[in-house]
Enzyme design. Sequence first.
Site, PDB file in Angstrom:
ATOM      1  N   ILE A  39     -26.428  22.140   7.434  1.00 55.23           N
ATOM      2  CA  ILE A  39     -25.971  20.768   7.190  1.00 55.23           C
ATOM      3  C   ILE A  39     -27.105  19.805   6.887  1.00 55.23           C
ATOM      4  O   ILE A  39     -26.870  18.721   6.394  1.00 55.23           O
ATOM      5  CB  ILE A  39     -25.136  20.187   8.364  1.00 55.23           C
ATOM      6  N   ARG A  41     -31.653  19.129   6.446  1.00 58.46           N
ATOM      7  CA  ARG A  41     -33.013  19.597   6.531  1.00 58.46           C
ATOM      8  C   ARG A  41     -33.897  18.381   6.711  1.00 58.46           C
ATOM      9  O   ARG A  41     -33.801  17.417   5.950  1.00 58.46           O
ATOM     10  CB  ARG A  41     -33.325  20.310   5.209  1.00 58.46           C
ATOM     11  N   LYS A  43     -37.992  16.863   8.061  1.00 50.35           N
ATOM     12  CA  LYS A  43     -39.403  17.192   7.942  1.00 50.35           C
ATOM     13  C   LYS A  43     -39.780  18.253   8.970  1.00 50.35           C
ATOM     14  O   LYS A  43     -40.616  19.101   8.738  1.00 50.35           O
ATOM     15  CB  LYS A  43     -40.218  15.918   8.217  1.00 50.35           C
ATOM     16  N   TYR A  44     -39.137  18.159  10.133  1.00 46.68           N
ATOM     17  CA  TYR A  44     -39.548  18.997  11.250  1.00 46.68           C
ATOM     18  C   TYR A  44     -38.550  20.100  11.588  1.00 46.68           C
ATOM     19  O   TYR A  44     -38.754  20.822  12.551  1.00 46.68           O
ATOM     20  CB  TYR A  44     -39.742  18.132  12.496  1.00 46.68           C
ATOM     21  N   GLU A  46     -34.708  22.572  10.384  1.00 46.86           N
ATOM     22  CA  GLU A  46     -33.539  22.862   9.574  1.00 46.86           C
ATOM     23  C   GLU A  46     -32.353  22.778  10.509  1.00 46.86           C
ATOM     24  O   GLU A  46     -32.421  23.264  11.642  1.00 46.86           O
ATOM     25  CB  GLU A  46     -33.635  24.256   8.978  1.00 46.86           C
ATOM     26  N   LYS A  62     -30.486  22.883  15.804  1.00 48.85           N
ATOM     27  CA  LYS A  62     -31.689  22.357  15.151  1.00 48.85           C
ATOM     28  C   LYS A  62     -32.812  23.381  15.332  1.00 48.85           C
ATOM     29  O   LYS A  62     -33.320  23.572  16.436  1.00 48.85           O
ATOM     30  CB  LYS A  62     -32.055  21.001  15.763  1.00 48.85           C
ATOM     31  N   ASP A 150     -37.633   5.692  15.282  1.00 51.76           N
ATOM     32  CA  ASP A 150     -37.199   6.159  13.954  1.00 51.76           C
ATOM     33  C   ASP A 150     -35.732   5.813  13.699  1.00 51.76           C
ATOM     34  O   ASP A 150     -34.970   6.622  13.171  1.00 51.76           O
ATOM     35  CB  ASP A 150     -37.440   7.672  13.831  1.00 51.76           C
TER      36      ASP A 150
HETATM   37  P1  ATP Z   1     -36.341  13.985   9.878  1.00 50.44           P
HETATM   38  O1  ATP Z   1     -37.330  14.691   9.030  1.00 50.44           O
HETATM   39  O2  ATP Z   1     -35.373  13.137   9.070  1.00 50.44           O
HETATM   40  O3  ATP Z   1     -36.944  13.232  11.019  1.00 50.44           O
HETATM   41  P2  ATP Z   1     -35.496  16.105  11.703  1.00 50.44           P
HETATM   42  O4  ATP Z   1     -36.126  17.361  11.248  1.00 50.44           O
HETATM   43  O5  ATP Z   1     -36.128  15.443  12.868  1.00 50.44           O
HETATM   44  O6  ATP Z   1     -35.329  15.096  10.499  1.00 50.44           O
HETATM   45  P3  ATP Z   1     -32.746  15.504  12.514  1.00 50.44           P
HETATM   46  O7  ATP Z   1     -32.907  14.114  11.983  1.00 50.44           O
HETATM   47  O8  ATP Z   1     -32.558  15.652  13.995  1.00 50.44           O
HETATM   48  O9  ATP Z   1     -33.959  16.435  12.030  1.00 50.44           O
HETATM   49  O10 ATP Z   1     -31.525  16.190  11.753  1.00 50.44           O
HETATM   50  C1  ATP Z   1     -31.482  16.321  10.325  1.00 50.44           C
HETATM   51  C2  ATP Z   1     -30.051  16.092   9.799  1.00 50.44           C
HETATM   52  O11 ATP Z   1     -29.126  17.027  10.388  1.00 50.44           O
HETATM   53  C3  ATP Z   1     -29.461  14.723  10.147  1.00 50.44           C
HETATM   54  O12 ATP Z   1     -29.823  13.719   9.242  1.00 50.44           O
HETATM   55  C4  ATP Z   1     -27.952  15.008  10.124  1.00 50.44           C
HETATM   56  O13 ATP Z   1     -27.444  14.974   8.815  1.00 50.44           O
HETATM   57  C5  ATP Z   1     -27.854  16.424  10.654  1.00 50.44           C
HETATM   58  N1  ATP Z   1     -27.577  16.418  12.116  1.00 50.44           N
HETATM   59  C6  ATP Z   1     -28.510  16.347  13.093  1.00 50.44           C
HETATM   60  N2  ATP Z   1     -27.947  16.354  14.324  1.00 50.44           N
HETATM   61  C7  ATP Z   1     -26.613  16.409  14.147  1.00 50.44           C
HETATM   62  C8  ATP Z   1     -25.479  16.464  15.045  1.00 50.44           C
HETATM   63  N3  ATP Z   1     -25.629  16.445  16.370  1.00 50.44           N
HETATM   64  N4  ATP Z   1     -24.251  16.535  14.499  1.00 50.44           N
HETATM   65  C9  ATP Z   1     -24.103  16.558  13.146  1.00 50.44           C
HETATM   66  N5  ATP Z   1     -25.119  16.509  12.261  1.00 50.44           N
HETATM   67  C10 ATP Z   1     -26.366  16.449  12.729  1.00 50.44           C
END
Ligand code: ATP
Length: 331
Positions: A39, A41, A43-44, A46, A62, A150
């Site tokens: 669903i 992706r 930076k840190y 998938e 995650k 953030d």
């Molecule tokens: P970034 O690089 O944006 O900081 P990240 O690697 O830290 O991202 P997250 O922001 O936690 O990751 O999650 C990425 C994406 O996954 C979110 O923008 C969202 O679309 C989806 N997502 C994350 N957590 C959930 C959840 N609990 N329920 C549904 N979708 C989610």
Amino acid sequence: HLPATYANILNEREPQYSQVDDLKINWNPIDNYRVVQKIGRGKYSEVFEGVNVQNRERVCIKVLKPVRTVKIYREIKILQNLYGGKNIVKLYDLVRDESSRTPCLIFEYINNIGYRKLFNKFEDQDVQIYMYKLLEALDYCHSNGIIHRDIKPQNIMFDYETKQLRVIDWGLAEFYVPNQKYNVRVASRYYKGPELLVDDTRYHYSLDIWSTGCTFAEIIFQKDPFFFGDDNQDQLIKIAKVMGTDSLLDYMKKYNVSVSQYFYQKLDRYSPKSLKSFVNSENKHLATDNAIDLLEKMLVYDKNNRITPKQALQHKYFNPIRARLSEWEDE
Ligand code: ATP
């Protein structure tokens, strides 16, 4: 440099509350969960939609990319500290693939559509509910000594049908310690507070309010993003073009911070623009006088003069939904 409230939260807690390096984690086996589809992706990581094979519950998986262990531990510790707080995403489980040893965080799943599609559907009342719940989450994390760092639409999951809201992505969140110097390379460009852009390392909770203000402005004026900078320097220029140059310089003088000569030359003397000038026939159903009044109290240069989440929750903008909040409560 201190925030007006919640400045000493960490002193009132056990040292373990904010100790990250000696965190003991019991990684469970990954086979309790099955991946359904990808669903997102970041930076840190998938991110996948998945299912708990024991109880069939939908979850969000995650999968963390290799980053410093302390960063992962900080995210986990903060999620554990905030578990069960109003509108904070719940971390259910920590699992690791035995062969690759890749750590995965298992979260509750939120049925979220992309933020652009979501904001296009918003009526005045939806914005009030969305903002109210976001501010509740922020008051909760700030009252527990944590800055999110953030806040942006991509990190606010909102189920349009049930009005359930969850603040996600605590990967940049940090504990607040009075007078500590913080890294200014946090938040996403369009949501970065002026403090980050002028290298004021002694920022605090109110950074989240600036980012919330940018999100609020984006929604009510239907302008994505509200401050559209090409790079960090240009971001401050875009802010100054709306908020004015004089009060930016006053603010910098007050906290004794400066920007490069090169930047001074680029910074013209902009006079402050009224936020009302962004109202047009397309957005006037959302950009009401009360919405703009609240927004003006969030988008303030001086980190110590911004409205707090607790104060914002009392604002008259929310009066129309106040008596009905229990209808949209989900726990
Ligand atoms: P970034 O690089 O944006 O900081 P990240 O690697 O830290 O991202 P997250 O922001 O936690 O990751 O999650 C990425 C994406 O996954 C979110 O923008 C969202 O679309 C989806 N997502 C994350 N957590 C959930 C959840 N609990 N329920 C549904 N979708 C989610």
